[in-house]
Design a protein around this motif. Structure first.
Motif, PDB file in Angstrom:
ATOM      1  N   VAL A   1     -15.294  -5.102  -0.781  1.00 16.90           N
ATOM      2  CA  VAL A   1     -14.549  -6.086   0.005  1.00 16.90           C
ATOM      3  C   VAL A   1     -14.055  -5.456   1.302  1.00 16.90           C
ATOM      4  O   VAL A   1     -13.532  -4.335   1.308  1.00 16.90           O
TER       5      VAL A   1
ATOM      6  N   TYR B   1     -16.458 -13.652  -9.979  1.00 18.40           N
ATOM      7  CA  TYR B   1     -16.363 -12.198 -10.020  1.00 18.40           C
ATOM      8  C   TYR B   1     -17.410 -11.509  -9.146  1.00 18.40           C
ATOM      9  O   TYR B   1     -17.335 -10.298  -8.927  1.00 18.40           O
TER      10      TYR B   1
ATOM     11  N   ALA C   1     -16.280 -12.090  -2.909  1.00 21.03           N
ATOM     12  CA  ALA C   1     -14.893 -12.150  -2.445  1.00 21.03           C
ATOM     13  C   ALA C   1     -14.815 -13.055  -1.222  1.00 21.03           C
ATOM     14  O   ALA C   1     -15.332 -12.706  -0.162  1.00 21.03           O
TER      15      ALA C   1
ATOM     16  N   TYR D   1     -12.299 -13.466   0.436  1.00 26.01           N
ATOM     17  CA  TYR D   1     -11.053 -12.974   1.013  1.00 26.01           C
ATOM     18  C   TYR D   1     -11.327 -11.569   1.553  1.00 26.01           C
ATOM     19  O   TYR D   1     -12.402 -10.986   1.333  1.00 26.01           O
ATOM     20  N   LYS D   2     -10.378 -11.016   2.260  1.00 25.61           N
ATOM     21  CA  LYS D   2     -10.470  -9.636   2.738  1.00 25.61           C
ATOM     22  C   LYS D   2      -9.065  -9.070   2.779  1.00 25.61           C
ATOM     23  O   LYS D   2      -8.070  -9.806   2.627  1.00 25.61           O
TER      24      LYS D   2
ATOM     25  N   LYS E   1      -4.028  -9.195   0.754  1.00 24.57           N
ATOM     26  CA  LYS E   1      -5.188 -10.072   0.611  1.00 24.57           C
ATOM     27  C   LYS E   1      -5.029 -11.269   1.554  1.00 24.57           C
ATOM     28  O   LYS E   1      -4.016 -11.967   1.530  1.00 24.57           O
TER      29      LYS E   1
ATOM     30  N   ARG F   1     -17.725  -8.659  -4.753  1.00 20.89           N
ATOM     31  CA  ARG F   1     -16.376  -8.399  -5.259  1.00 20.89           C
ATOM     32  C   ARG F   1     -16.360  -7.382  -6.405  1.00 20.89           C
ATOM     33  O   ARG F   1     -15.304  -6.823  -6.716  1.00 20.89           O
TER      34      ARG F   1
ATOM     35  N   ASP G   1     -14.239  -4.166  -5.953  1.00 17.69           N
ATOM     36  CA  ASP G   1     -13.047  -4.363  -5.121  1.00 17.69           C
ATOM     37  C   ASP G   1     -12.097  -3.191  -5.365  1.00 17.69           C
ATOM     38  O   ASP G   1     -11.441  -3.097  -6.405  1.00 17.69           O
TER      39      ASP G   1
ATOM     40  N   GLU H   1      -8.368  -4.223  -6.076  1.00 19.08           N
ATOM     41  CA  GLU H   1      -8.067  -4.968  -7.298  1.00 19.08           C
ATOM     42  C   GLU H   1      -8.317  -4.145  -8.548  1.00 19.08           C
ATOM     43  O   GLU H   1      -7.589  -4.264  -9.529  1.00 19.08           O
TER      44      GLU H   1
END
Length: 474
Positions: free
Chosen positions: A221, A256, A259, A261-262, A275, A307, A310, A313
């Motif tokens: 990510v 899963y 992503a 998002y970043k 995030k 992702r 990540d 996470e």
């Protein structure tokens, strides 16, 4: 696919794989010359190491033959002293026969991981399950491009069945746990058959001294300002792949695998490494709609990354390597889920239609993906009543969903003989979805049929080994 025959990565990959072959040959020759002097206990352990070395040699040759095609077969260290002008390429069939012999030996000698009482620690070591799983994949590849020996489908099915019926390996109940494990150096022999461990407590800056990798940094990510470093996030997920993912509403693997998002700085609070949404005007479901605005589509085609790795996470502080490019995250080469899907595929090809065993194998993988008990029939996830062609398409899709971004797809498309056509279809899907889609999938501009299925023989090798023939199109 824009690289020339002189590309450094093409040469380095070739050289590294042959170095692995040489090291395996060297080890086998040295230990074989001494084994008769060992005690009974040490001789038993040495026999295991011989099997492990042969399995590794087979794995190196498998990567060479399926990526480069016609290669030289180096069976001992003495061959490395030959004049390069004497080397000749052998047909892929001969390489596959050599690989088969090594893996059959390894699968007879090595114990299953859970039964290994000989090696002090069997983490990241070859086991019988790993050898059988890899041999299943070898047979399935042998049955496809460029050899197309369809008799190997039966061998693929029977080899995978031996592993499956052993009961020595299984699917983890939670798909997400796979990524929690591999991001923290946790070896779980239940599903992980072959896995590369990357661990270095510090970074020296000398690649030969740093056994760490780039997993999660280059293919994870996007992130900036996290623990004072960044993740380049160089890989991108194609939005039309996410749009066309069958059963994405129920399939947990969908969320899963990418992503939307970043990580970066919160402009309101000034906090780093938080995030962030990719675009405030819509989420991924909004973006993949055909009637979404071009601005929203562009935001997601630019920024959606895998992702599974990540770093923020999944990676805990004990495994976190503070470097902009390097990480301690492991890499799966072969998982039990891969073997189940190969088994389903091989049965369908061998029998020219799906059998009960083929449905069971693919449905176990799907049930786990849907968050359901893998051994219990469930109409919400299970496939049934498919023709040969329909099941073939289903298992090919399932491999895309289960193994997304794990490095298998290109080689799957090549062995199926549909690599070029798939590249073209993906390009067209993007253009149909987004007016400037062709600007984001430049791969299609450099991909030629009957060329890019194989890498070129490195130019240095062509110059030295004068009897070599270059791969078609190069």
């Amino acid at each position: 696919n824009a690289f020339p025959t002189t590309q450094s990565e093409v040469q380095t990959t070739w050289s590294s794989l042959y170095a692995g072959v040489y090291n395996a040959n060297d080890f086998l020759e040295r230990i074989s010359s001494k084994i008769n002097t060992y005690s009974d206990t040490d001789r038993q352990l040495a026999t295991l190491y011989i099997a492990e070395a042969r399995a590794l040699r087979a794995m190196f040759y498998f990567e060479l033959v399926r990526r480069y095609g016609n290669i030289a077969l180096m069976t001992n260290t003495e061959m490395s002293k030959q004049d390069p002008r004497t080397f000749v390429q052998v047909k892929p069939e001969k390489v596959y026969e050599f690989i088969e012999d090594d893996l059959l030996y390894a699968s007879r000698i090595l114990p299953y991981a859970q039964d290994d009482q000989y090696r002090i620690d069997n983490s990241y070591r070859f086991s019988r399950g790993a050898a059988l799983g890899l041999l299943s994949k070898v047979y399935a590849t042998w049955a496809g491009y460029p050899v197309y020996d369809e008799s190997k489908w039966e061998e693929a099915a029977k080899t995978a069945r031996t592993l499956i019926e052993s009961g020595k390996h299984a699917l983890l109940s939670d798909y997400e746990q796979l990524w929690k494990n591999t991001c923290n150096g946790v070896w779980d022999e239940e599903e992980s058959l072959i896995e590369v461990s990357f661990y270095a407590p510090t970074v020296t800056g000398v690649s030969a001294n740093d056994p760490c990798g780039r997993i999660g940094k280059w293919n994870g990510v996007q992130a900036s300002g996290i623990r004072s470093v960044r993740n380049a996030g160089n890989w991108r997920v194609i939005p039309t792949f996410l749009r066309d993912w069958k059963d994405r509403e129920s399939d947990n693997r969908w969320k899963y695998s990418f992503a939307d998002y970043k990580y970066g700085k919160n402009t309101e609070t000034g906090e780093d490494g938080v995030k962030l949404v990719i675009n405030t005007s819509g989420n991924i479901e909004d973006a993949i709609k055909d009637d979404a605005t071009d601005a929203l589509k562009k935001a997601y085609i630019d920024n959606v990354c895998p992702r599974k790795w990540d770093t923020e996470e999944y990676v805990n502080s004990a495994n976190y390597l503070i470097d902009a490019n390097l990480s301690n995250i492991n890499w799966y080469i072969l998982r039990y889920a891969d073997v189940l899907l190969l088994y389903a595929e091989a049965l369908n090809e061998w029998k020219q239609g799906p059998t009960d065993e083929a449905y069971k194998a693919i449905n176990m993988v799907r049930r786990r993906g849907f968050g359901l008990p893998v051994e219990t029939d469930n109409s919400a996830s299970d496939l049934s009543g498919l023709s040969y062609d329909e099941f073939q398409k289903a298992v090919r899709n399932e491999r895309a969903y289960e193994l997304a971004f794990e490095g298998h797809r290109r080689q799957d498309l090549v062995r199926w003989g549909i690599y070029y056509d798939s590249i073209r279809k993906t390009a067209q899907d993007l253009v149909d979805w987004y007016s400037a889609g062709d600007e984001f999938y430049v791969c299609v501009d450099y991909t030629k049929k009957n060329k890019n299925e194989l890498l070129p023989i490195p130019q240095q090798e062509m110059d030295l080994c004068t009897q070599f023939n270059q791969n078609p199109g190069w």
